[in-house]
Design an enzyme around this catalytic site. Structure first.
Site, PDB file in Angstrom:
ATOM      1  N   TYR A  51       3.187  12.445  -5.159  1.00  0.00           N
ATOM      2  CA  TYR A  51       4.145  13.530  -4.981  1.00  0.00           C
ATOM      3  C   TYR A  51       5.332  13.395  -5.929  1.00  0.00           C
ATOM      4  CZ  TYR A  51       1.706  15.406  -0.938  1.00  0.00           C
ATOM      5  OH  TYR A  51       0.781  16.013  -0.122  1.00  0.00           O
ATOM      6  N   ASP A  94      13.578  -1.642  -7.657  1.00  0.00           N
ATOM      7  CA  ASP A  94      12.970  -2.105  -6.409  1.00  0.00           C
ATOM      8  C   ASP A  94      13.910  -1.711  -5.287  1.00  0.00           C
ATOM      9  OD1 ASP A  94      11.919  -3.325  -4.171  1.00  0.00           O
ATOM     10  OD2 ASP A  94      10.935  -4.858  -5.379  1.00  0.00           O
ATOM     11  N   ALA A  95      13.481  -0.716  -4.526  1.00  0.00           N
ATOM     12  CA  ALA A  95      14.353  -0.103  -3.519  1.00  0.00           C
ATOM     13  C   ALA A  95      14.502  -0.952  -2.262  1.00  0.00           C
ATOM     14  CB  ALA A  95      13.825   1.289  -3.172  1.00  0.00           C
ATOM     15  N   SER A 124      10.723   9.358  -3.243  1.00  0.00           N
ATOM     16  CA  SER A 124       9.291   9.591  -3.034  1.00  0.00           C
ATOM     17  C   SER A 124       8.579   8.254  -3.023  1.00  0.00           C
ATOM     18  CB  SER A 124       8.749  10.496  -4.146  1.00  0.00           C
ATOM     19  OG  SER A 124       7.380  10.749  -3.934  1.00  0.00           O
ATOM     20  N   TYR A 137       6.096  12.474   6.890  1.00  0.00           N
ATOM     21  CA  TYR A 137       4.724  12.782   7.283  1.00  0.00           C
ATOM     22  C   TYR A 137       4.682  13.063   8.781  1.00  0.00           C
ATOM     23  CZ  TYR A 137      -0.336  12.263   7.760  1.00  0.00           C
ATOM     24  OH  TYR A 137      -1.661  12.481   8.040  1.00  0.00           O
ATOM     25  N   TYR A 190      -2.357   5.473  10.849  1.00  0.00           N
ATOM     26  CA  TYR A 190      -1.074   5.392  10.142  1.00  0.00           C
ATOM     27  C   TYR A 190      -0.223   4.374  10.888  1.00  0.00           C
ATOM     28  CZ  TYR A 190       2.613   7.317   7.115  1.00  0.00           C
ATOM     29  OH  TYR A 190       3.574   7.501   6.153  1.00  0.00           O
ATOM     30  N   LYS A 247       8.864   6.991   9.324  1.00  0.00           N
ATOM     31  CA  LYS A 247       9.037   8.422   9.039  1.00  0.00           C
ATOM     32  C   LYS A 247       9.930   9.088  10.089  1.00  0.00           C
ATOM     33  CE  LYS A 247       6.665   8.525   5.217  1.00  0.00           C
ATOM     34  NZ  LYS A 247       7.409   8.455   3.955  1.00  0.00           N
ATOM     35  N   LEU A 302      -2.491  13.878   0.716  1.00  0.00           N
ATOM     36  CA  LEU A 302      -2.791  13.949  -0.723  1.00  0.00           C
ATOM     37  C   LEU A 302      -3.421  12.617  -1.139  1.00  0.00           C
ATOM     38  CD1 LEU A 302      -2.111  15.388  -3.589  1.00  0.00           C
ATOM     39  CD2 LEU A 302      -0.200  13.778  -3.648  1.00  0.00           C
ATOM     40  N   SER A 305      -3.065  10.250  -3.119  1.00  0.00           N
ATOM     41  CA  SER A 305      -2.214   9.472  -4.026  1.00  0.00           C
ATOM     42  C   SER A 305      -2.686   8.021  -3.995  1.00  0.00           C
ATOM     43  CB  SER A 305      -0.761   9.543  -3.553  1.00  0.00           C
ATOM     44  OG  SER A 305      -0.668   8.933  -2.280  1.00  0.00           O
ATOM     45  N   ARG A 306      -2.117   7.225  -4.880  1.00  0.00           N
ATOM     46  CA  ARG A 306      -2.463   5.798  -4.880  1.00  0.00           C
ATOM     47  C   ARG A 306      -2.109   5.153  -3.523  1.00  0.00           C
ATOM     48  NH1 ARG A 306      -1.993   1.284  -9.092  1.00  0.00           N
ATOM     49  NH2 ARG A 306      -2.093   2.969 -10.564  1.00  0.00           N
TER      50      ARG A 306
HETATM   51  N1  LIG Z   1      -0.033  11.068   0.108  1.00  0.00           N
HETATM   52  C1  LIG Z   1       0.131  11.582   1.298  1.00  0.00           C
HETATM   53  O1  LIG Z   1      -0.852  11.986   1.950  1.00  0.00           O
HETATM   54  C2  LIG Z   1       1.522  11.729   1.866  1.00  0.00           C
HETATM   55  C3  LIG Z   1       1.729  12.596   2.946  1.00  0.00           C
HETATM   56  C4  LIG Z   1       3.019  12.739   3.442  1.00  0.00           C
HETATM   57  C5  LIG Z   1       4.077  12.047   2.887  1.00  0.00           C
HETATM   58  N2  LIG Z   1       3.842  11.190   1.832  1.00  0.00           N
HETATM   59  C6  LIG Z   1       4.991  10.447   1.286  1.00  0.00           C
HETATM   60  O2  LIG Z   1       5.164  10.801  -0.079  1.00  0.00           O
HETATM   61  C7  LIG Z   1       5.916   9.751  -0.706  1.00  0.00           C
HETATM   62  C8  LIG Z   1       5.241   9.396  -2.017  1.00  0.00           C
HETATM   63  O3  LIG Z   1       3.987   8.805  -1.749  1.00  0.00           O
HETATM   64  P1  LIG Z   1       2.638   9.231  -2.443  1.00  0.00           P
HETATM   65  O4  LIG Z   1       1.640   9.412  -1.348  1.00  0.00           O
HETATM   66  O5  LIG Z   1       2.870  10.334  -3.383  1.00  0.00           O
HETATM   67  O6  LIG Z   1       2.166   7.907  -3.174  1.00  0.00           O
HETATM   68  P2  LIG Z   1       2.580   7.233  -4.544  1.00  0.00           P
HETATM   69  O7  LIG Z   1       1.748   6.017  -4.633  1.00  0.00           O
HETATM   70  O8  LIG Z   1       2.521   8.200  -5.665  1.00  0.00           O
HETATM   71  O9  LIG Z   1       4.118   6.904  -4.329  1.00  0.00           O
HETATM   72  C9  LIG Z   1       4.609   5.783  -3.695  1.00  0.00           C
HETATM   73  C10 LIG Z   1       5.513   5.102  -4.714  1.00  0.00           C
HETATM   74  O10 LIG Z   1       6.336   4.153  -4.061  1.00  0.00           O
HETATM   75  C11 LIG Z   1       6.581   3.143  -5.015  1.00  0.00           C
HETATM   76  N3  LIG Z   1       7.167   1.997  -4.334  1.00  0.00           N
HETATM   77  C12 LIG Z   1       6.621   1.217  -3.378  1.00  0.00           C
HETATM   78  N4  LIG Z   1       7.495   0.253  -2.996  1.00  0.00           N
HETATM   79  C13 LIG Z   1       8.621   0.433  -3.742  1.00  0.00           C
HETATM   80  C14 LIG Z   1       9.865  -0.224  -3.821  1.00  0.00           C
HETATM   81  N5  LIG Z   1      10.151  -1.284  -3.070  1.00  0.00           N
HETATM   82  N6  LIG Z   1      10.782   0.230  -4.705  1.00  0.00           N
HETATM   83  C15 LIG Z   1      10.528   1.296  -5.483  1.00  0.00           C
HETATM   84  N7  LIG Z   1       9.362   1.976  -5.444  1.00  0.00           N
HETATM   85  C16 LIG Z   1       8.424   1.549  -4.585  1.00  0.00           C
HETATM   86  C17 LIG Z   1       5.211   2.918  -5.621  1.00  0.00           C
HETATM   87  O11 LIG Z   1       5.267   2.212  -6.828  1.00  0.00           O
HETATM   88  C18 LIG Z   1       4.751   4.347  -5.798  1.00  0.00           C
HETATM   89  O12 LIG Z   1       5.137   4.833  -7.062  1.00  0.00           O
HETATM   90  C19 LIG Z   1       5.977   8.604   0.294  1.00  0.00           C
HETATM   91  O13 LIG Z   1       7.197   8.626   0.981  1.00  0.00           O
HETATM   92  C20 LIG Z   1       4.839   8.947   1.248  1.00  0.00           C
HETATM   93  O14 LIG Z   1       5.000   8.379   2.524  1.00  0.00           O
HETATM   94  C21 LIG Z   1       2.599  11.029   1.313  1.00  0.00           C
END
Ligand SMILES: NC(=O)c1ccc[n+]([C@@H]2O[C@H](COP(=O)([O-])OP(=O)(O)OC[C@H]3O[C@@H](n4cnc5c(N)ncnc54)[C@H](O)[C@@H]3O)[C@@H](O)[C@H]2O)c1
Length: 387
Positions: A102, A159-160, A206, A258, A268, A276, A306, A308-309
């Site tokens: 995302y 690193d958050a 994100s 989510y 989950y 969340k 989605l 995603s990784r």
């Molecule tokens: N994919 C889904 O189905 C979905 C659904 C609802 C919400 N989300 C939310 O969307 C957001 C993005 O996730 P995504 O699914 O797109 O996956 P994503 O893998 O693209 O994003 C997650 C990112 O978090 C980063 N990350 C992890 N730990 C970290 C840290 N300590 N410091 C900085 N960065 C860090 C990772 O490197 C990665 O780039 C998240 O909050 C996730 O919970 C995802």
């Protein structure tokens, strides 16, 4: 994936580039060094997208990338209709490490609306992200709806989990995945962005990480639960806290949540549902505090599933996509772009009265009280997508 090879730069653009260099400040000069394919510094100055920019962009695009050195005056022409216009705005998106998630989609939508894009990439993922960008692995994904390419002006290691350098344990400092980077705690990244660009208008969170996400809550350890909250919820509080001083009044921040925060979703686990719920509750509190003190809006998007990784690592995302297709009011797969566009709207002046909300971008699945594909409903006539 097909690779897009940029055409060689027309002479006019090179001339312009040199002219700009002469009159620019140090930051812009360092950008130019990055543009000539030199990657050694941290924070990283993107050579791959810079190369693409130097070879394919118009002078206007250079201007967009160099806001400290130049004004946005070229963008002052109003668009017809009701435009989602983010020209002249600068966004920092935390949590972009590839083109599947995302964060990337939000960056693209914000860029398509005219915003300047800065990203924060998790330190352990930085090297591979940088390499993929340099090798053009994401070239196709840079394409915006109008055929232009997304510019990522700068990538910051982040690193958050850590707010200040004092918080970082020795073993992390000496870890080889962190050794090549510096200034990646939240406070330092905010300081670097301030030093480089002065201010931002849009902050996107994100990112999420739950080391025990595959465990049911009943089997989750204290460590796993608190680690999930630290990296996935408090990280947003801390990011906003450190970035608010450099956010222009009227700015907007957005996180990603989510449905598992409010409904039981098996699979989950590891405290991620609690994470969340915290994020959504904090959205309201922070909307009040940041709204009153700084005129900053705070919203969160409850996104549908989605691939995603991060989601693939949890392991059940395909099931959730199928479930949504069978049960949501809109029977289609959700695209990351739909979430990106919603984020661009929330970040824009069109949403100037919206703060403290959870915006569902999930094909309407959140509205359902039952799964209509249940065998219990087999004799009932359920409307289907006629398409
Ligand atoms: N994919 C889904 O189905 C979905 C659904 C609802 C919400 N989300 C939310 O969307 C957001 C993005 O996730 P995504 O699914 O797109 O996956 P994503 O893998 O693209 O994003 C997650 C990112 O978090 C980063 N990350 C992890 N730990 C970290 C840290 N300590 N410091 C900085 N960065 C860090 C990772 O490197 C990665 O780039 C998240 O909050 C996730 O919970 C995802």
């Amino acid at each position: 994936m097909t690779t897009i090879t940029p055409p060689p730069p027309p002479p006019m653009q090179i001339t312009y580039f040199r002219q700009v260099m002469k009159s620019s400040n140090a930051i812009f000069s360092s950008y130019v060094r990055g543009a000539s394919c030199h990657i050694s510094s941290t924070p990283l100055l993107l050579s791959s997208s810079s190369q693409r920019i130097t070879s394919t962009s118009t002078p206007l695009r250079f201007e967009r990338m160099t806001t400290k050195a130049m004004s946005y005056s070229s963008y002052s022409k109003p668009l017809p209709g009701l435009p989602l216009d983010l020209r002249g705005k600068r966004a920092f998106i935390a949590g972009v490490a590839d083109d599947n998630g995302y964060g990337w989609a939000i960056a693209k939508s914000l860029a398509a609306a005219g915003a300047q894009i800065l990203v924060g990439t998790w330190v352990p993922a930085l090297n591979i992200f940088e390499t993929c960008l340099r090798r053009g692995k994401f070239d196709e994904s840079h394409l915006l709806p109008d055929g232009s390419l997304m510019n990522i002006t700068k990538v910051y290691p982040l690193d958050a989990v850590y707010d200040t350098p004092e918080d970082v344990p020795k073993d992390v400092k000496s870890n080889r995945r962190y050794a090549g980077s510096s200034k990646w705690t939240i406070k330092e990244v905010a300081e670097s962005v301030k030093e480089d660009f002065g201010s931002i208008d849009i902050l996107v969170h994100s990112l999420a990480n739950g080391p025990e996400v595959t465990k049911p809550l009943l089997e989750t350890s204290r460590y796993g639960y608190l680690a999930a909250v630290s990296s996935s919820s408090y990280s947003f509080v801390s990011l906003l806290k450190h970035f608010v001083p450099l956010m222009n009044p009227g700015g907007a921040s957005i996180s990603l949540t989510y449905l598992a925060s409010e409904r039981m979703i098996p699979g989950y686990g590891g405290g991620m549902s609690s994470v969340k719920a915290a994020l959504e509750s904090d959205t309201k509190v922070l909307a009040f505090e940041a709204g009153r003190r700084h005129r900053i809006r705070v919203n969160t998007i409850s996104a549908g599933p989605l691939r995603s990784r991060a989601a693939k690592a949890i392991g059940f995302v395909d099931m959730m996509i199928d479930y949504s297709l069978m049960n949501a009011p809109l029977q289609k797969e959700l695209s990351a772009e739909e979430v990106g566009n919603a984020a661009a709207f929330l970040a824009s002046p069109l949403a100037s009265a919206i703060t403290g909300t959870v915006l569902y971008v999930d094909n309407g699945l959140n509205a359902m009280g039952i799964g209509v594909d249940s065998p219990a409903f087999k004799d009932m006539s359920i409307p289907k997508d006629n398409k």
